[in-house]
Design an enzyme around this catalytic site. Structure first.
Site, short mmCIF file in Angstrom:
data_model
loop_
_atom_site.label_atom_id
_atom_site.label_comp_id
_atom_site.label_asym_id
_atom_site.label_seq_id
_atom_site.Cartn_x
_atom_site.Cartn_y
_atom_site.Cartn_z
N GLU A 131 83.95 87.06 -74.95
CA GLU A 131 83.44 87.83 -76.09
C GLU A 131 84.28 87.48 -77.31
OE1 GLU A 131 84.12 91.97 -75.12
OE2 GLU A 131 86.23 91.84 -75.70
N GLY A 162 88.48 99.30 -76.22
CA GLY A 162 89.32 98.18 -76.60
C GLY A 162 88.65 96.85 -76.30
N CYS A 163 89.18 95.79 -76.89
CA CYS A 163 88.57 94.47 -76.73
C CYS A 163 88.65 93.99 -75.28
CB CYS A 163 89.22 93.48 -77.69
SG CYS A 163 91.03 93.47 -77.66
N TYR A 164 89.85 94.00 -74.71
CA TYR A 164 89.99 93.60 -73.31
C TYR A 164 89.19 94.50 -72.37
CZ TYR A 164 94.08 90.61 -74.50
OH TYR A 164 94.92 89.64 -75.00
#
EC number: 1.2.1.38
Length: 334
Positions: A306, A153-155
């Protein structure tokens, strides 16, 4: 050339995949697909995402049967909802494809996790066992031979890249859980319209407090508990995470810097700050995770940034594909 299929190409991450794969010298796009029920079926990808006009003008084909698209395909990117990936991945694997799944459907090897945090019963425990977690900088050896890659996932990507070398290096006092305060742009909620994501409504607000599914994903793969609070910011894209930790007695600034340098000195898509901390504007549109930190006594604050659609999704997926097939890690990314 690797024949490459992108499923769910109409979304934000899907469009980024299209851009990366199109310019990859060792991949060719065989088709872009959406669900048979999608309102985007039949439209050109470049009509939905005009930055692709004159570059990729392929139609979004409706997919109701995997067999119509899997023949002679080497690589499949699934930029689809969790339940959709759960159903599609086994079919593409059966057809002999290497699957890179950007959803959460195979990230955690625990069926109870999916019932609690995703609201569905996982039907493929054997694939949960086989799936390789695509935190690219840390799983190169496993990625080399994987056929099902669960892109983080992004986080969790930014959080783990920040914390993993510190935890593995034994620098943190984990009796005080690391506290992760993370803010994402609205694109993290996807392209589908919603009142909460509309221009006049979005502000700066925490959500999923103590209930967000990325907290257990982070904790499981770090092997350490964390407190994680995500926030929705009033900007389109990017993630900034401020992570507060306690160092073990006697750990110095120089030791923290040394551990991070040893972890990422030769990793092209993680950029370390010698001084100061990163700003979001310096990673938006780029495939990097930037990391900086400050120490005061036994207190450590790490800041990571990011692009949630790139290093937090599409760029990391392509990075994993590059590793899997023996290409330069940054091929088509920078």
């Amino acid at each position: 050339m690797l024949n490459t299929l992108i499923v769910g190409a109409s979304g934000y991450a899907g469009a980024e995949l299209v851009s990366y794969v199109n310019r990859h010298p060792h991949m060719t796009i065989t088709a872009l697909t959406v669900s048979a029920q999608s309102n985007d079926a039949g439209k050109l990808i470049s009509d939905l995402h005009p930055q692709l006009k004159g570059i990729v003008d392929l139609p979004l084909q409706p997919m109701s049967d995997v067999r119509d698209f899997s023949a002679d395909v080497d690589v499949v990117f699934l930029a689809t909802a969790h339940e959709v990936s759960h159903d599609l991945a086994p079919q593409f694997l059966q057809a002999g494809c290497v699957v890179f799944d950007l959803s959460g459907a195979f990230r955690v090897n625990d069926r109870a996790f999916y019932e609690k945090y995703y609201g569905f019963t996982h039907q493929y425990p054997e694939l949960l066992e086989q799936a390789v977690y695509g935190l690219a900088e840390w799983n190169v050896d496993k990625l080399n031979t994987a056929n099902l890659i669960a892109v983080p996932g992004c986080y969790p990507t930014a959080a783990q890249l920040s914390l993993k070398p510190l935890i593995d290096g034994g620098l943190l006092d984990l009796t005080q859980w690391p506290v992760i305060n993370a803010t994402s742009g609205v694109s993290g909620a996807g392209r589908k319209a919603a009142i909460s994501n509309s221009f006049c409504e979005v502000s700066l607000q925490p959500y999923g407090v103590f209930t967000h599914r990325h907290q257990p994903e982070i904790a499981v793969h770090l092997g350490a508990e964390v407190i994680f609070t995500p926030h929705l910011g009033n900007f389109p894209r990017g993630i900034l995470e401020t992570i507060t930790c306690r160092l073990k007695a006697g750990v110095t600034h120089a030791q923290v810097a040394d551990v991070l340098q040893k972890a990422y000195g030769d990793k092209p898509l993680v950029r370390l700050y010698d001084k100061g901390v990163p700003a979001l504007k310096n990673v938006v549109g780029l495939p990097f995770c930037d990391i900086g930190f400050a120490v005061q006594g036994e207190h450590l604050i790490v800041v990571a940034t990011e692009d949630n659609l790139l290093k937090g999704a599409a760029a990391q997926a392509v990075q994993c594909a590059n590793i899997r097939f023996g290409f330069a890690e940054t091929q088509s990314l920078i």
